[in-house]
Structures are given as C-alpha cells and as structure tokens.
Scaffold this active site. Structure first.
Site, PDB file in Angstrom:
ATOM      1  N   GLY A 122       5.835   3.939  -8.703  1.00  0.00           N
ATOM      2  CA  GLY A 122       7.145   4.028  -9.351  1.00  0.00           C
ATOM      3  C   GLY A 122       8.094   2.989  -8.765  1.00  0.00           C
ATOM      4  O   GLY A 122       8.055   2.719  -7.569  1.00  0.00           O
ATOM      5  N   ASP A 175      -7.716  -2.529  -7.822  1.00  0.00           N
ATOM      6  CA  ASP A 175      -6.426  -2.389  -7.158  1.00  0.00           C
ATOM      7  C   ASP A 175      -6.580  -1.583  -5.856  1.00  0.00           C
ATOM      8  O   ASP A 175      -6.023  -1.931  -4.821  1.00  0.00           O
ATOM      9  CB  ASP A 175      -5.473  -1.680  -8.139  1.00  0.00           C
ATOM     10  CG  ASP A 175      -4.089  -1.563  -7.582  1.00  0.00           C
ATOM     11  OD1 ASP A 175      -3.499  -2.629  -7.298  1.00  0.00           O
ATOM     12  OD2 ASP A 175      -3.607  -0.433  -7.407  1.00  0.00           O
ATOM     13  N   VAL A 217       0.858  -1.193   0.000  1.00  0.00           N
ATOM     14  CA  VAL A 217       0.000   0.000   0.000  1.00  0.00           C
ATOM     15  C   VAL A 217       0.891   1.240   0.000  1.00  0.00           C
ATOM     16  O   VAL A 217       1.795   1.355   0.831  1.00  0.00           O
ATOM     17  CB  VAL A 217      -0.900   0.045   1.259  1.00  0.00           C
ATOM     18  CG1 VAL A 217      -1.773   1.304   1.245  1.00  0.00           C
ATOM     19  CG2 VAL A 217      -1.756  -1.204   1.361  1.00  0.00           C
ATOM     20  N   LYS A 266      -6.088  -2.726  -1.795  1.00  0.00           N
ATOM     21  CA  LYS A 266      -5.306  -2.013  -0.776  1.00  0.00           C
ATOM     22  C   LYS A 266      -6.155  -1.737   0.451  1.00  0.00           C
ATOM     23  O   LYS A 266      -5.697  -1.833   1.592  1.00  0.00           O
ATOM     24  CB  LYS A 266      -4.749  -0.707  -1.356  1.00  0.00           C
ATOM     25  CG  LYS A 266      -3.671  -0.979  -2.390  1.00  0.00           C
ATOM     26  CD  LYS A 266      -3.197   0.285  -3.065  1.00  0.00           C
ATOM     27  CE  LYS A 266      -2.155  -0.042  -4.114  1.00  0.00           C
ATOM     28  NZ  LYS A 266      -1.930   1.033  -5.055  1.00  0.00           N
TER      29      LYS A 266
END
Ligand code: ADP
Ligand code: ASP
Ligand code: MG
Length: 832
Positions: free
Chosen positions: A809, A689, A620, A693
């Site tokens: 990222g 998604d 997360v 989480k």
C-alpha cells in the site's frame, strides 16, 4: 502637512539608479518622500539606471570616431523626454525641464564632436559628460515633486557642483568640508525648504572643475550630504531588502543582515558587496549617523541598519568575493631575518601604480605573497623581478611567481573576534568542497578572514561557505523520481511535516526536483504545499536524468538526496554514479539490490568513495522494519540462521481469502479489481517479486546470491505465461483444480496453504513457493495483505523474532521511505 514638519530633524535619502529606472519608479520615490512628512528631507539621486554607463560609452565611442554617437545621444534624450512626459503635466517644448535638457544635450554633442576630432578624452571631459545623468534625474524629480498635489511642501533643487568640493588623491576623492559647508550654507538655510533634491555623484574641485566621486559615487554623496545637512539618519534606497549575507546574484539563499557596524559594512563594501560604496561610511561614522539600507520596491521591509553599536548576535555578517586577482609569491631563504624585503616589494608595486589587495607572510619569513588585480598580474611579476634582480641572480631569492585567475573570498564580521571556530568552519567547508586555498590573511581585528582560491572555484566556494554559516547545516536538497502512488504519498507526507521538522530539529528538507517518466520539474523554490501536483503539471519540462541529478546536487545546499520511487531498472543503474558523486540515495525500488551481484557490490564502493548513505528499508515489507532489524541483529553480533516469511501482500491476501468455497481464479480476478495486484497479476503470481526480496535479505546477511540462484515455484501456469492479460484471466479457471487439490490435501492434514520465501544462511539455499503449514503456524494467522518475516538467529532460536504487519500500500510504503529519509538526516547530524 507643513505644519507638522519638525525643522530640527532631517533625513537624507539616497536613491540608486535602479530606484529611478522608469516613470513608475519615480512615483514610488515620490511616495516614499511624502511619507517622511514629519521631518525635513534631503534627497540625493543617482542617474536613471544605465544612464551613466551610456554616457561613458559615448565618450569611448567618440574617441574611436564611431558613427553611431549622435544616434545614441539622441536615444538618451528621448528616454528623458519620455520620463518627463509621463511625469510632468505639460511636457511641451516650453517646459523648462526639456529646455535645459536640450541645451545640455547640445553641449554634450559639441564635446563629443571635439573628442571625435582629437580622438582622446582627458579625465575632466569624461567626468563632465558622466555627470549629466544625475542632473537630469534630480531635476526631473524636483519638478515632479513640485507638481504633485499631495506634496504641499516647498521643494528646492540644488546643484551639487555648486556645493560639494573634493580633491582627488591616490586613495580617492577627499571632501573639502569647510568649503562645502560654506557653499551649502549660502544655498540652504536651516529653516529653509522642507524637501531638498540633490544630484548625487557629481562635485567640483577647489579649482572649480567639475568632477565625480567615482563609479557608484552617489552612495558617497548621500552620506556627505547627510553629514553636511546634519542628518539624524541616512537612508540608502536600492533594489534589494538591505545588505545581504552574500551577493544575491550568486547566492540564492542570501539573507538580509539586520544590523552591521560601520566597520563591518566598510569591510563588506570594500570586499565587493556592491550594495554600498566603500567610502560611504566615513562621513557618517565620525558623526555617528545611522545608515539604513532599504528597498524602494518594498519600503515596508525593515532593511539593514549600519550604526556604531549594532544589535546582532551573528558572528559572521557577510561573505563576499573579489574576482579577477593575481597572486604574487616571493620566495627565498635569503629573506629570513632580512629587514626591508617587504618594503622593497611593496615599494616596487607602488612605483608601478599597482594596488595590493591582500598580504600574507608566514612567520618563517621564507615567503611573502600578495594579491593584486589580475590585469596588473604580469606587470607586477615584471617589476618585482626587476626590484630583486640581484637577489634572484645570487640565489637569495629563489623565485617570484605570479598565478593569474585567482579570487579572494572574505568572511566578514565583528563577532568573529570573540568566537571560536569560525576559521575552522571556513577551512573545513572549503576542504569538504575540494577547494584548494592558496593564501590566507586575517587582520588583527579578526573582522575579516580572507582566502585566495582559484577563480574557477569562486562560485562554489561562495555558495558552500555561505551555506556553512547561514543555512541550517541540516539542509537537504531532495529530488524525487516517480511521483506516482508511493512517491506522491511520500511528498504528501513530507509537506505535512516540514514545519515541525524545521522547528523541532532544524531539518530543512527542500524538495526541489520531481521527475516522472516523461516530464520533470526543477525549481529553487522547494515544495511546501500539498498542491505540488499543480506546479509539477504546469512547469514540467521533458525528463533529463542528468540535468535532474545536477540540479538536486546544488552547490549552495549542504546535502543532496535522490529518492527513487520508480520501479525502473534504468534509474537504478545510476545509483552508483550518484553515490560516488556525493548524492545520497533512498529508495523502495528493488531493482538495484536484486540486480546483478557485481552492481550491488559496486554500490558499496561508490558509497565509500562519495561518503554517502544508501537506504532501502521499503524494498522489503513496505514500511515494516525488516532491513533495519536485520542490520541491528548483524551489527550487534547475532548470527542469522534463517529468514522465512510471507513477502508479498498480494499472495498473502489470495491465500488468506482462498478457502476452497470459490475457485482460485475468481479470487485473483476480485483482487485485481480491488487494486491488490499488479496490473498484470502474473507479476505477483510468478514469485519473482518475492525472489527479489529474498535476494535483498540474503545479500544483507552476506550471501552472494543472484536471482537465478533462487528456486522459484511460479503460480502462473506455463501455458499462460506468454498470453495477454485478458486471455490469462479468461483461461485461469482451467487451472483452478491444481490449487484446489493442494488445498484439499493440506486441509485434510489440518494445514493451510501459504506462499513463502525461505533463506538458509548455512547452505545459502533460497526458495520461494507454495507450502502447507500447520494451521497454528505464525504464518497461518495473518490478516489480509500482511507480511510476516521470521528471523531465526543464535539469540532468537527457540522462539524466533517475528516482524509482522501490513506490507503493501502506498501510505505504508511511503512511510517506510520517509523513515529512511529521517534516518539519513540523523546520520547527517540532525537530532530528531
Ligand atoms: P543602486 O542602483 O541602488 O545603487 P546597485 O546596483 O549599485 O544599486 O547595488 C545594489 C545591488 O548590489 C543589488 O541589486 C545586488 O544585486 C548587489 N549586491 C551585491 N552584493 C550584495 C550584498 N552583499 N547585499 C546586497 N546587495 C548586494
Ligand atoms: N550614476 C553613477 C554610477 O552609475 C553613480 C551612482 O549611481 O552611484 O556610477
Ligand atoms: Mg550603487
């Protein structure tokens, strides 16, 4: 050269069979000897590798009348002729080396023929035949040294059978020093030859019969000649860098021991460190001649020095095992306080010629146990039962048990006497490795602690005890699954920190396995450089998850961790089994924690079972401290009331950029081009998604949520749910008006659109969807792909706790995983 030689000093070198295996080896040996031009040099040589074995095999074959004897003898001849032709310039028949060799081969053929006829070879015959290997190798070296231009020093070959006199006694060969010294004196004068070459292993008895010093006896020859020649130093040249902390064939991380006392070396040798023969030390000890163990193949390595007063601070020097022993246990209340029981026990074994390797008796005297060679195990039981027949019958002794298939593990070191905790460490290590200790013996010298274990555990015991004493206790065997964007970035980050972590924190991270979806790379050489991708490509084998996990959980390394950087649900299914087996798991993969609740809960059980840790901070908010913050809140007694946030970097980006001036579909397409979305942008837009989480966070605070419990507002138009990615992108503009309308309404109210996940702990309600928020709301002012998580708790109620920052990222996600890896190390005792 000759002029510089100091005739008062002599170095005696012994070269083992591995050092004279082929012609190249002989060259090396010659160079080493030539490098010692400042002193006189004695050279004691073993037979070329395998020759003694081959000679002894010939005798055994001859005893059985086997037909291949002549051919095998011929092969030995050919091997030596081959060596001679490579090393000596005129390897013709006329060469005296070959003449002598042929004469001796003919002698051996005759002896073997006799053995074949009488179908038995007495010991003298075996000794005679076995000793030829040393004669051949040493004569060849002497001739080679003489031939070599570089060596302008006189070389003398002496026949050990003319010099070395020994008598065989029950404990082995006993050197007849006076006779030997006198014989040597008549052959070698003090100011004599600069280089003396001597065959090892062979000797004669006082009666003049040829004998040997027993298998591996050349080491003993080396130190005997060291003593006879009054050497200042003895060097035993072999194929390893010195005496190692354990047998290198069984323990890959064995370290060279820089110095050892004579006693330590003797103990190690006796307990199976094959690199030195147990008797080697005796002649050197009384004269305090230092013995160096060095590598013929790497002479520049300092090696090990064995001497009277070694400089070494390590309390434990070496760990060895003696395989194939049996444990005999004599037990009975009638033995208590009765003198002489031990004497009768050992007397009976002695009568039967059975040697006792280890003895242990509890202070209650209720039982005595001892270890004997496994081959003698049954016989030992029989003779001891016979010796105590009456006591067994009358019940003073309850039983005599023999357990076969045991092994002894010995930890050796002088320093153990003065240092606490060595035994504790040994036993706790064995305990942790689930190895049962059958008997224990510690000599009063405290130089050796020995334990008897089951033979099937010997390897594991050796490796784990070695790791406990020799490795950083913080050595982690690391296996990485998914060397893609995040996994690759993680490995890049790890290699840049290895040196610092090792020097500052003693943390030894060994990435020994990397697995992609199709291929994997398993190695003992851990990844240490950024070019790991090359190794992975070059040495990869097909993926095999089981083999991968087995390799990661190496017995010789204290801890194992698998880092799963894949997004695979298949891989996640194995966490429970790994955790239960003792492998820690670190992962940014959401599949396990957001999968079926049953499985999630089974992970807790598995962790408890395996005593392992499971860390998943990066599931997360990438590297943001979300899970850890939540744990800290809970564990310090705070009550988490609600969690709300923007959990998708992609959706954050889309709604940060969308201002109504361009259609939503255009922004989606541009984001995909920049790599901000999944290859199929619907994976982001569907909200699944984010729902995953939310479940991870919900479960973290004790909510029993399943994926189906989350109310999800998907931004994928139902009409486009099943079409191809291309078609989806092409037709998305048809639905732009839906978002545009909501945007306009929000804007008119001074609000912005955000895709938000919400969790309410009181009701257990979890929802994910597009909401309108006040422009000044904390979620209204985030940058690009930022994630933001807002915790409302009992303590943080008026002003909630907010964690915010880049939430996507490879670099930041990898950083989050790396953080978990270091947290794991801290749990394992590393102080970072
Ligand atoms: P050589 O032919 O030189 O006499 P050996 O084969 O007799 O050599 O002995 C060297 C070998 O002993 C090494 O190659 C190594 O595999 C083995 N060995 C076993 N235990 C140890 C140890 N503790 N330290 C070093 N070597 C060991
Ligand atoms: N060649 C003998 C053996 O193999 C002696 C030695 O190499 O030490 O046992
Ligand atoms: Mg040897």
């Amino acid at each position: 050269m000759t002029a510089k030689t100091n005739h008062n000093t002599i170095i005696v070198n012994k070269f083992g069979g591995s050092s004279v295996a082929d012609a190249e080896c002989f060259q090396r040996v010659a160079e080493i000897i030539e490098g010692q031009s400042a002193h006189r040099v004695g050279v004691v040589l073993s037979a070329a590798k395998g020759v003694t074995d081959a000679l002894l095999e010939l005798v055994v074959l001859a005893e059985t009348g086997a037909a291949e004897v002549p051919a095998k003898l011929q092969a030995l001849r050919e091997r030596h002729i081959g060596l001679a032709s490579s090393l000596l310039p005129s390897a013709a028949r006329a060469n005296p080396y070959i003449q002598t060799l042929d004469a001796e081969i003919a002698d051996i053929a005759g002896i073997l023929q006799t053995v074949k006829l009488i179908r038995s070879a007495p010991r003298h015959i075996r000794d005679l035949v076995a000793g030829f290997g040393e004669l051949w190798s040493s004569r060849l070296l002497a001739a080679f040294l003489t031939e070599r231009d570089r060596l302008k020093r006189p070389v003398q070959w002496i026949d050990a059978r003319e010099v070395l006199v020994v008598e065989w006694e029950p404990l082995g060969p006993v050197v007849q020093w006076e006779a030997s010294q006198a014989a040597l004196g008549s052959l070698v004068s003090a100011a004599g030859h600069d280089v003396i070459v001597i065959p090892g292993f062979i000797a004669k008895t006082s009666a003049g019969i040829q004998t040997t010093l027993g298998r591996n006896g050349s080491d003993f020859s080396g130190s005997i000649f060291g003593a006879l020649l009054d050497a200042t130093e003895i060097v035993i040249w072999t194929d390893v860098n010195g005496v190692l902390s354990a047998d290198p064939r069984r323990v890959r991380d064995a370290k060279v021991i820089d110095s050892l006392s004579y006693n330590e070396a003797m103990e190690l040798a006796y307990f199976g460190a094959k690199v030195i023969h147990p008797q080697t030390m005796a002649p050197a000890v009384s004269r305090e001649i230092p013995i160096h163990i060095k590598n013929t193949f790497s002479p520049e390595h300092p090696g090990t020095v064995i001497c009277a007063r070694p400089q070494s601070s390590h309390p434990v020097k070496g760990i060895t095992t003696v395989d194939q022993v049996a444990l005999l246990n004599l037990e009975g209340a009638g033995m208590i306080g009765v003198p002489g029981t031990a004497q009768r026990l050992f007397g009976a074994l002695r009568e039967a010629g059975i040697s006792v390797i280890l003895i242990s008796q509890g202070s209650s005297e209720h039982s005595i146990c001892c270890a004997v060679p496994d081959v003698d195990g049954l016989a030992a039981g029989t003779v001891v039962r016979a010796a105590f027949e009456r006591e067994l019958r009358e019940g003073q002794i309850q039983r005599v048990d023999v357990s076969r298939d045991c092994a002894i593990l010995a930890v050796v070191g002088d320093g153990m006497a003065g240092s606490h905790g060595v035994a504790a460490k040994l036993f706790s290590t064995l305990g942790d490795a689930a190895i049962n200790v059958r008997a224990i013996a510690q000599g009063a010298s405290e130089r050796n602690i020995s334990v008897v274990i089951e033979a099937r555990h010997a390897q594991k015991a050796l490796q784990s005890v070695h790791a406990a004493f020799y490795l950083s206790p913080h050595t982690l065997s690391v296996g990485l699954i998914g060397p893609g964007l995040v996994g690759g970035a993680l490995l890049d980050q790890i290699v840049t920190q290895l040196a610092r972590l090792s020097s500052h924190a003693g943390l030894d991270l060994r990435v020994r396995a990397v697995m992609g979806s199709r291929s994997m790379w398993l190695s003992d050489e851990a990844i240490t450089a950024v070019d790991w991708r090359e190794a992975f490509k070059a040495k990869a084998t097909p993926t095999d998850l089981k083999a991968f996990a087995t390799h990661v959980q190496a017995e010789h390394l204290p801890h194992a961790v698998i880092i799963d950087c894949s997004a695979s649900a298949e891989v996640a299914k194995h966490y429970a089994e790994w955790l239960a087996a003792g492998i820690h798991v670190v992962t940014p993969n959401k599949k396990a924690n957001s999968g079926p609740l049953d499985y999630y809960e089974s992970l807790k059980l598995a962790r408890r079972q395996g005593g392992t840790h499971y860390l998943y901070e990066a599931t997360v908010g990438a590297g943001l401290p979300v899970i850890q913050t939540l744990r800290d809140l809970r564990e310090t007694g705070d009550d988490v009331r609600s969690i709300e946030g923007i959990f998708s970097g992609t959706l954050a980006y889309l709604f940060n950029v969308y201002d109504g001036s361009e259609p939503f579909s255009t922004i989606v397409r541009a984001a995909k081009q920049k790599g901000y979305t999944e290859p199929d942008p619907r994976d982001d837009l569907s909200g699944t998604d984010v729902a995953r989480k939310l479940i991870i966070l919900g479960r973290e605070i004790g909510l029993r949520l399943e994926l189906a419990d989350v109310e999800v507002e998907s931004l994928v138009p139902a009409e486009l749910a099943a079409v191809s990615v291309e078609e989806f992108l092409k037709r998305l503009p048809e639905f732009d008006h839906r978002i545009a309308e909501r945007f306009d309404t929000a804007k008119a109210n001074g609000q912005v659109l955000r895709y938000v996940g919400r969790l309410d702990s009181a009701t257990g309600r979890a929802s994910v969807g597009l909401v309108s928020l006040d422009r000044r709301h904390a979620f209204g002012n985030i940058a690009l792909t930022d994630n933001v998580v807002r915790f409302e708790t009992r303590r943080y109620c008026d002003n909630p706790l907010i964690v915010q920052g880049p939430g996507a990222g490879p670099e930041v996600t990898a950083g989050g995983v790396f953080g978990d890896l270091l947290r794991l190390s801290a749990y394992l005792g590393v102080s970072l």
